[in-house]
Design an enzyme around this catalytic site. Structure first.
Site, short mmCIF file in Angstrom:
data_model
loop_
_atom_site.label_atom_id
_atom_site.label_comp_id
_atom_site.label_asym_id
_atom_site.label_seq_id
_atom_site.Cartn_x
_atom_site.Cartn_y
_atom_site.Cartn_z
CD GLU A 12 -2.02 -2.27 1.40
OE1 GLU A 12 -0.89 -2.63 1.82
OE2 GLU A 12 -2.98 -3.05 1.29
CG HIS A 65 -9.80 -6.50 8.57
ND1 HIS A 65 -8.80 -7.03 9.35
CD2 HIS A 65 -9.43 -6.73 7.29
CE1 HIS A 65 -7.87 -7.56 8.55
NE2 HIS A 65 -8.23 -7.39 7.30
#
Lengths: 319, 325
Positions: B60, B129
């Site tokens: 990322e 998450h």
């Protein structure tokens, strides 16, 4: 008549002298309180940026670290804009909003000095990505220090550049110290170019003693990038004579070590080669006088320039 | 008007902008051959090719930074984070490069880039998450932050984000991807920085955004049956923040509640409350209250997860608390 070789060497030597005298003037201004914050000098490493960028076209890009004065000047930024930026003046390359660590020049395709170690390497990959996406043939050169080899962004950027075959030349300027910590205590191998092996990337490694050799060796990587759209990782072995920044007491290395390294000085080496080719004392005296005048002019310009106004605090937050 | 799912509206926005501008490209994990982890990008690889719909490895920070560099030299990247949770490892790129390059270069470089993906709690995906990044990114000068709640706003705001000259943090929502709603035909742009009065009401003002909007509207329906009429304002953009309709509503109601999914400490809701007390002090007849996510990492257990974010029931209680003053 000077040969073509010595004309080229003369031009590169002149750039190196300019950088060195610029940095010496910056150090003096810092000690006078005219420059604030951090100041990371390039003295000792001049052949690296000068040689590497001599291998580029004007339309090629460069991305650098916070030790960016030499890179900016070698890419064609003016000493006035560079010195004024150090003084925090509105006439600086970044209007006094950037400072020593953030030299930018859109026209010269100097895409910045960056202050987070390794964080700029993915950016450089992105600039190279654009060249490939638009098929422009432009090459991007990214400079970083040996201290940046341990951080993740360096590896992610190399991984992507190799995966996507980007025209990127990544140059680790190994000046042996990550701030005050020697390479032997920050890396498990002495040769950072070995990091290229895992990415299947071409690599090279050499000293920055001879500016023409730097140009030739970086030139091979630039050719590989331009003609084959392939990245290269290069380690240029160099040495900085001054501290990491101006606040560095330098207790991690000896005066003897620094003096020994100065015997390999890239500027003196270029001077010796030029003398061997017939340049005389008068040539070097004239050159020094010319450079001194340029640097004095830059300092005077920076000194006399206006401070940026308060209206600039938020002016560039959003486009 | 057609009805589209939220994910289809996003896809249409991306496709239209890629069609319009060859400098727009999409990059992220599983955006191409996999057809998108949440199917937002389904079919785009076939339509635009692998040069413009780029599958990235799990890196990322690397591909976020690559997008920033590309944006500085003329491309207009759309960087997809599979979820905003994974943006944490790219935070330095957004904070130190995307948000700052314009300032650091004295205005020489801009960074027209969109970072997008689902934000906040999904369904029992656990602590790492299930985080809401609204407040974290809205804190940063130099980025814009939007959080559309409806398919029409998802499309219109994404098109505006892609055309914006600044980095835009585009917060989608896994729980909203399947929601359908009317989307205007043809070119549909929603400007960034304009909030939306979605329900009229003279009793209390409720301010929210993103996936909390359905819960707030359900609560408003419940209260409406009791004669408590809530005005509901969907902020849509969190930076810049448009509170003019909120001030206008509070001038009428004198009472306001802010509903946010994220943690209570600091945050966008706190910013709204601060501005309200300064701008509407004379009109307020009660303290401005907030209904927020609980001040804890998200538990996995479904019952505890449900209790950890606002619901229609807790919003009803919040409005009643504001009215009780």
């Amino acid at each position: 008549m000077a040969s073509e070789v010595s004309d080229e060497l003369g031009a590169l030597h002149r750039q190196m002298v300019l950088i060195r005298r610029f940095e010496e003037a910056a150090a003096k201004a810092y000690s006078q309180g005219k420059i604030g914050g951090f100041l990371h000098l390039y003295i000792g490493q001049e052949a690296s940026a000068v040689g590497a960028l001599a291998a580029l076209r004007e339309t090629d890009y460069v991305v650098g670290t916070y030790r960016d004065h030499g890179i900016g000047l070698a890419k064609g930024m003016t000493p006035r804009a560079c010195m004024a930026e150090l003084f925090g003046k509105v006439t600086g390359c970044s209007k006094g909003l950037g400072g020593s660590m953030h030299y930018f020049d859109a026209d010269k395709r100097m895409l910045g000095g960056y202050g987070i170690v390794g964080g700029h390497v993915p950016l450089a990959a992105g600039v190279a990505f654009k060249a490939k996406y638009k098929n422009t043939g432009e090459v991007t050169v990214c400079f970083l220090g040996d201290g940046a080899v341990s951080i993740g962004d360096f590896h992610e950027a190399l991984s992507l550049a190799a995966l996507w075959k980007l025209p990127l030349v990544t140059i680790v300027e190994n000046n042996e110290y990550s701030m005050g910590t020697p390479l032997s205590r920050t890396m498990s191998v002495p040769d950072s170019s070995q990091k290229a092996l895992a990415y299947g990337m071409a690599r090279d490694r050499f000293h920055a003693h001879d500016v023409l050799e730097v140009k030739a060796r970086v030139g091979e990587a630039v050719k590989r990038a331009r003609e084959s759209s392939l990245p290269t990782l290069i380690e240029i072995q160099t040495y900085r004579y001054r501290g990491h920044s101006m606040s560095d007491p330098g207790k991690y290395r000896s005066a003897e070590e620094i003096e020994a390294r100065k015997k390999d000085d890239c500027v003196l080496r270029a001077e010796a080669a030029l003398r061997a080719q017939g340049r005389d004392d008068a040539y070097f005296a004239a050159l020094e006088a010319e450079i001194e005048a340029i640097v004095e002019d830059a300092v005077r310009f920076a000194d006399e320039s206006a401070e940026p106004g308060e209206e600039l605090i938020e002016a560039y937050t959003y486009a | 008007m057609r009805k589209l799912r939220y994910r289809e509206a996003l896809r249409e926005a991306i496709a239209e902008e890629m069609e319009r501008d060859p400098n727009v490209f999409l990059m992220g994990e599983e955006v191409g051959y996999y057809q998108g982890a949440y199917k937002v990008t389904e079919g785009l690889l076939e339509r635009f090719g692998a040069e413009r719909v780029v599958d990235a490895p799990i890196a990322e920070s690397g591909f976020a930074g690559l997008g920033i560099g590309a944006a500085m030299v003329g491309l207009r990247p759309i960087i997809e984070f599979m979820t905003w949770n994974f943006s944490a490892v790219a935070f330095d790129q957004i904070l130190n490069n995307a948000a700052k390059v314009r300032q650091m270069s004295g205005g020489q470089f801009t960074c027209p880039i969109v970072f997008r993906g689902p934000n906040g709690v999904a369904r029992q995906t656990g602590a790492q998450h299930s985080q809401s990044f609204d407040a974290i990114y809205a804190y940063i000068p130099g980025v814009k932050v939007v959080a559309p709640a409806t398919p029409a706003d998802a499309k219109g705001l994404l098109k505006s984000a892609i055309r914006d000259e600044n980095p835009v943090i585009f917060l989608e929502d896994e729980r909203l991807y399947g929601v359908t709603g009317e989307v205007p035909d043809g070119e549909h742009l929603v400007p960034i920085g304009v909030s939306n009065l979605v329900r009229q009401g003279a009793t209390a003002t409720v301010v929210t955004w993103g996936k909390m909007l359905p819960a707030v509207l359900a609560a408003a329906e419940t209260l409406g049956r009791e004669g408590v009429e809530c005005a509901v304002i969907d902020l849509r953009s969190l930076r810049p923040l448009d509170l003019a309709p909120v001030y206008a509503s509070v001038a009428e109601t004198g009472r306001a509640l802010v509903v946010q999914e994220g943690w209570p400490y600091g945050g966008v809701g706190a910013e709204v409350v601060d501005r309200l007390q300064r701008e509407c002090f004379a009109q307020l007849r009660a303290p401005v209250l907030r209904v927020t996510g609980r001040d804890a990492s998200m538990p996995y257990n479904k019952h505890l997860e449900d209790l950890s974010i606002p619901s229609a029931e807790t919003v009803v209680r919040g409005v009643r608390a504001v009215l009780a003053y």
